[in-house]
Scaffold this motif. Structure first.
Motif, mmCIF file in Angstrom:
data_model
loop_
_atom_site.group_PDB
_atom_site.id
_atom_site.type_symbol
_atom_site.label_atom_id
_atom_site.label_comp_id
_atom_site.label_asym_id
_atom_site.label_seq_id
_atom_site.Cartn_x
_atom_site.Cartn_y
_atom_site.Cartn_z
ATOM 1 N N ALA A 20 -34.175 -27.403 -49.347
ATOM 2 C CA ALA A 20 -33.750 -28.230 -48.221
ATOM 3 C C ALA A 20 -34.754 -28.145 -47.077
ATOM 4 N N PRO A 21 -35.011 -29.261 -46.407
ATOM 5 C CA PRO A 21 -35.881 -29.206 -45.229
ATOM 6 C C PRO A 21 -35.206 -28.419 -44.110
ATOM 7 N N LEU A 22 -36.026 -27.949 -43.187
ATOM 8 C CA LEU A 22 -35.543 -27.158 -42.057
ATOM 9 C C LEU A 22 -35.715 -27.962 -40.777
ATOM 10 N N LEU A 23 -34.636 -28.110 -40.032
ATOM 11 C CA LEU A 23 -34.663 -28.769 -38.732
ATOM 12 C C LEU A 23 -34.468 -27.693 -37.668
ATOM 13 N N LEU A 24 -35.458 -27.512 -36.791
ATOM 14 C CA LEU A 24 -35.489 -26.412 -35.838
ATOM 15 C C LEU A 24 -35.208 -26.932 -34.434
ATOM 16 N N VAL A 25 -34.195 -26.331 -33.785
ATOM 17 C CA VAL A 25 -33.714 -26.819 -32.491
ATOM 18 C C VAL A 25 -33.734 -25.663 -31.490
ATOM 19 N N PRO A 54 -30.518 -31.327 -44.225
ATOM 20 C CA PRO A 54 -31.351 -30.194 -43.840
ATOM 21 C C PRO A 54 -30.531 -28.925 -43.590
ATOM 22 N N VAL A 55 -31.220 -27.796 -43.588
ATOM 23 C CA VAL A 55 -30.689 -26.587 -42.978
ATOM 24 C C VAL A 55 -31.038 -26.692 -41.501
ATOM 25 N N VAL A 56 -30.026 -26.655 -40.640
ATOM 26 C CA VAL A 56 -30.240 -26.832 -39.209
ATOM 27 C C VAL A 56 -30.254 -25.459 -38.548
ATOM 28 N N VAL A 57 -31.362 -25.149 -37.918
ATOM 29 C CA VAL A 57 -31.587 -23.839 -37.315
ATOM 30 C C VAL A 57 -31.647 -24.021 -35.808
ATOM 31 N N GLY A 58 -30.739 -23.381 -35.085
ATOM 32 C CA GLY A 58 -30.705 -23.562 -33.645
ATOM 33 C C GLY A 58 -30.598 -22.261 -32.886
ATOM 34 N N LEU A 74 -25.596 -27.002 -30.965
ATOM 35 C CA LEU A 74 -25.891 -28.348 -31.444
ATOM 36 C C LEU A 74 -26.019 -28.371 -32.966
ATOM 37 N N ALA A 75 -26.610 -27.340 -33.553
ATOM 38 C CA ALA A 75 -26.704 -27.252 -35.013
ATOM 39 C C ALA A 75 -25.320 -27.211 -35.641
ATOM 40 N N THR A 76 -24.403 -26.499 -35.003
ATOM 41 C CA THR A 76 -23.028 -26.418 -35.495
ATOM 42 C C THR A 76 -22.365 -27.788 -35.457
ATOM 43 N N SER A 77 -22.539 -28.484 -34.338
ATOM 44 C CA SER A 77 -21.959 -29.824 -34.212
ATOM 45 C C SER A 77 -22.546 -30.765 -35.263
ATOM 46 N N TYR A 78 -23.865 -30.688 -35.458
ATOM 47 C CA TYR A 78 -24.509 -31.575 -36.434
ATOM 48 C C TYR A 78 -23.917 -31.361 -37.827
ATOM 49 N N ALA A 79 -23.839 -30.118 -38.254
ATOM 50 C CA ALA A 79 -23.365 -29.834 -39.618
ATOM 51 C C ALA A 79 -21.897 -30.145 -39.797
ATOM 52 N N ALA A 80 -21.146 -30.182 -38.700
ATOM 53 C CA ALA A 80 -19.737 -30.553 -38.791
ATOM 54 C C ALA A 80 -19.552 -32.052 -38.980
ATOM 55 N N HIS A 81 -20.574 -32.835 -38.602
ATOM 56 C CA HIS A 81 -20.436 -34.294 -38.641
ATOM 57 C C HIS A 81 -21.333 -34.980 -39.663
ATOM 58 N N HIS A 82 -22.330 -34.262 -40.178
ATOM 59 C CA HIS A 82 -23.291 -34.871 -41.082
ATOM 60 C C HIS A 82 -23.632 -33.897 -42.208
ATOM 61 N N VAL A 87 -26.384 -23.828 -41.813
ATOM 62 C CA VAL A 87 -26.607 -23.665 -40.377
ATOM 63 C C VAL A 87 -27.074 -22.242 -40.136
ATOM 64 N N VAL A 88 -28.085 -22.094 -39.286
ATOM 65 C CA VAL A 88 -28.466 -20.792 -38.750
ATOM 66 C C VAL A 88 -28.292 -20.877 -37.241
ATOM 67 N N ASN A 89 -27.352 -20.131 -36.737
ATOM 68 C CA ASN A 89 -27.022 -20.099 -35.315
ATOM 69 C C ASN A 89 -27.570 -18.793 -34.750
ATOM 70 N N ILE A 90 -28.549 -18.913 -33.856
ATOM 71 C CA ILE A 90 -29.195 -17.727 -33.289
ATOM 72 C C ILE A 90 -28.618 -17.455 -31.910
ATOM 73 N N ASP A 91 -27.737 -16.479 -31.841
ATOM 74 C CA ASP A 91 -27.230 -15.902 -30.603
ATOM 75 C C ASP A 91 -26.503 -16.897 -29.706
ATOM 76 N N GLN A 92 -25.704 -17.786 -30.305
ATOM 77 C CA GLN A 92 -24.897 -18.717 -29.518
ATOM 78 C C GLN A 92 -23.426 -18.586 -29.898
ATOM 79 N N PRO A 93 -22.623 -17.864 -29.104
ATOM 80 C CA PRO A 93 -21.184 -17.814 -29.383
ATOM 81 C C PRO A 93 -20.589 -19.218 -29.346
ATOM 82 N N LEU A 94 -19.604 -19.449 -30.192
ATOM 83 C CA LEU A 94 -19.024 -20.785 -30.319
ATOM 84 C C LEU A 94 -17.763 -20.983 -29.490
#
Length: 269
Positions: free
Chosen positions: A28-33, A97-101, A108-116, A121-128
């Protein structure tokens, strides 16, 4: 902290500045945010390591609106940004993609993967759980909106514990952080104005969608999650993986770029 930077020549993908690397493989491609006030140069050391160990892997790192070389815009609400991220994915020809944020990028990566469609998802140090942070930010609203903004942002910046990073990573963080009042207020507009119940309902809907999709979710944090948040997170994303990269502050991915690149290389296969 308000240093102009990024004098290179990015590509334009759906109106946002981006670095686009790799011809693509079956992985999978990687989308970095990146996070709020930073830009896509945050990822360059990691992408360089990834190119060494997985040279054909497709990676796209964007400048969010109002950051780096991407233009400002009237609204920065989560729905607008999620839609823009999807436009980037479509325009770049990325499939699930694997969305890395990092930081806000993790939200934003979490929101993206919930809708598309997403392969992870790789969530780096962002409490939800938005409610506690929204309460904190609202208590500072008058200062954030007035001449006290710079002092308040310095307080947030100090909490990142940049001093825990290697010297080159410290330089990267300090040279790329550009806190502009109107942009920060735009990105935090929902935290400042939207009822807490609506913020809570939004994340509950998103985590429910992620549970249903089965997309792998990795949360990397620099500190052991507090018990209350650990329980909340476990209830909402019970299949998620949590990794604590100790003594790394708000930037665990920058403490050891080689380790982080190896992690990315193993995702989405």
């Amino acid at each position: 902290m308000d240093t102009e930077q990024d004098t290179d020549h990015p590509v334009d993908i759906a109106g946002l500045a981006a670095d686009d690397h790799g011809a693509g493989t079956d992985a999978a491609p990687l989308l970095l945010v990146h996070g709020l006030t930073f830009d896509r140069s945050m990822w360059r050391g990691i992408v360089a390591e990834l190119e060494r160990i997985d040279p054909a892997r497709r990676t796209v790192a964007i400048d969010l609106p109002g950051h780096g070389r991407s233009p400002d815009q009237p609204a920065y609400d989560l729905d607008t940004l999620t839609a823009q991220l999807h436009h980037v994915v479509e325009a770049a020809g990325l499939t699930a993609p694997v969305v890395v944020g990092h930081s806000f990028g993790g939200r934003l990566a979490t929101s993206y993967a919930a809708h598309h469609p997403a392969r992870g998802v790789v969530n780096i140090d962002q409490p939800l759980d938005a409610a506690p942070f929204a309460t904190f930010v609202r208590a500072l609203a008058e200062r954030l909106r007035g001449p006290g903004f710079r002092a308040v942002w310095q307080m947030f910046y100090d909490s990142f514990h940049v001093e825990l990073l290697p010297a080159d990573a410290q330089d990267l963080v300090r040279s790329t952080s550009r806190a502009r009042q109107q942009v920060v207020l735009g990105y935090w507009s929902q935290l400042l104005t939207q009822p807490t119940a609506e913020l809570t309902a939004m994340i509950e809907q998103e985590t429910a969608a992620l549970r249903a999709s089965g997309a792998p979710y990795l949360y990397i944090t620099g500190d052991e999650p507090k018990p209350g948040y650990a329980r909340w997170f476990g209830e909402h994303l019970p299949a998620a993986t949590v990794e604590v990269w100790a003594h790394s502050g708000h930037f665990p991915h920058l403490v050891d770029p080689q380790r982080f690149a190896r992690l990315l290389a193993g995702l989405g296969r």
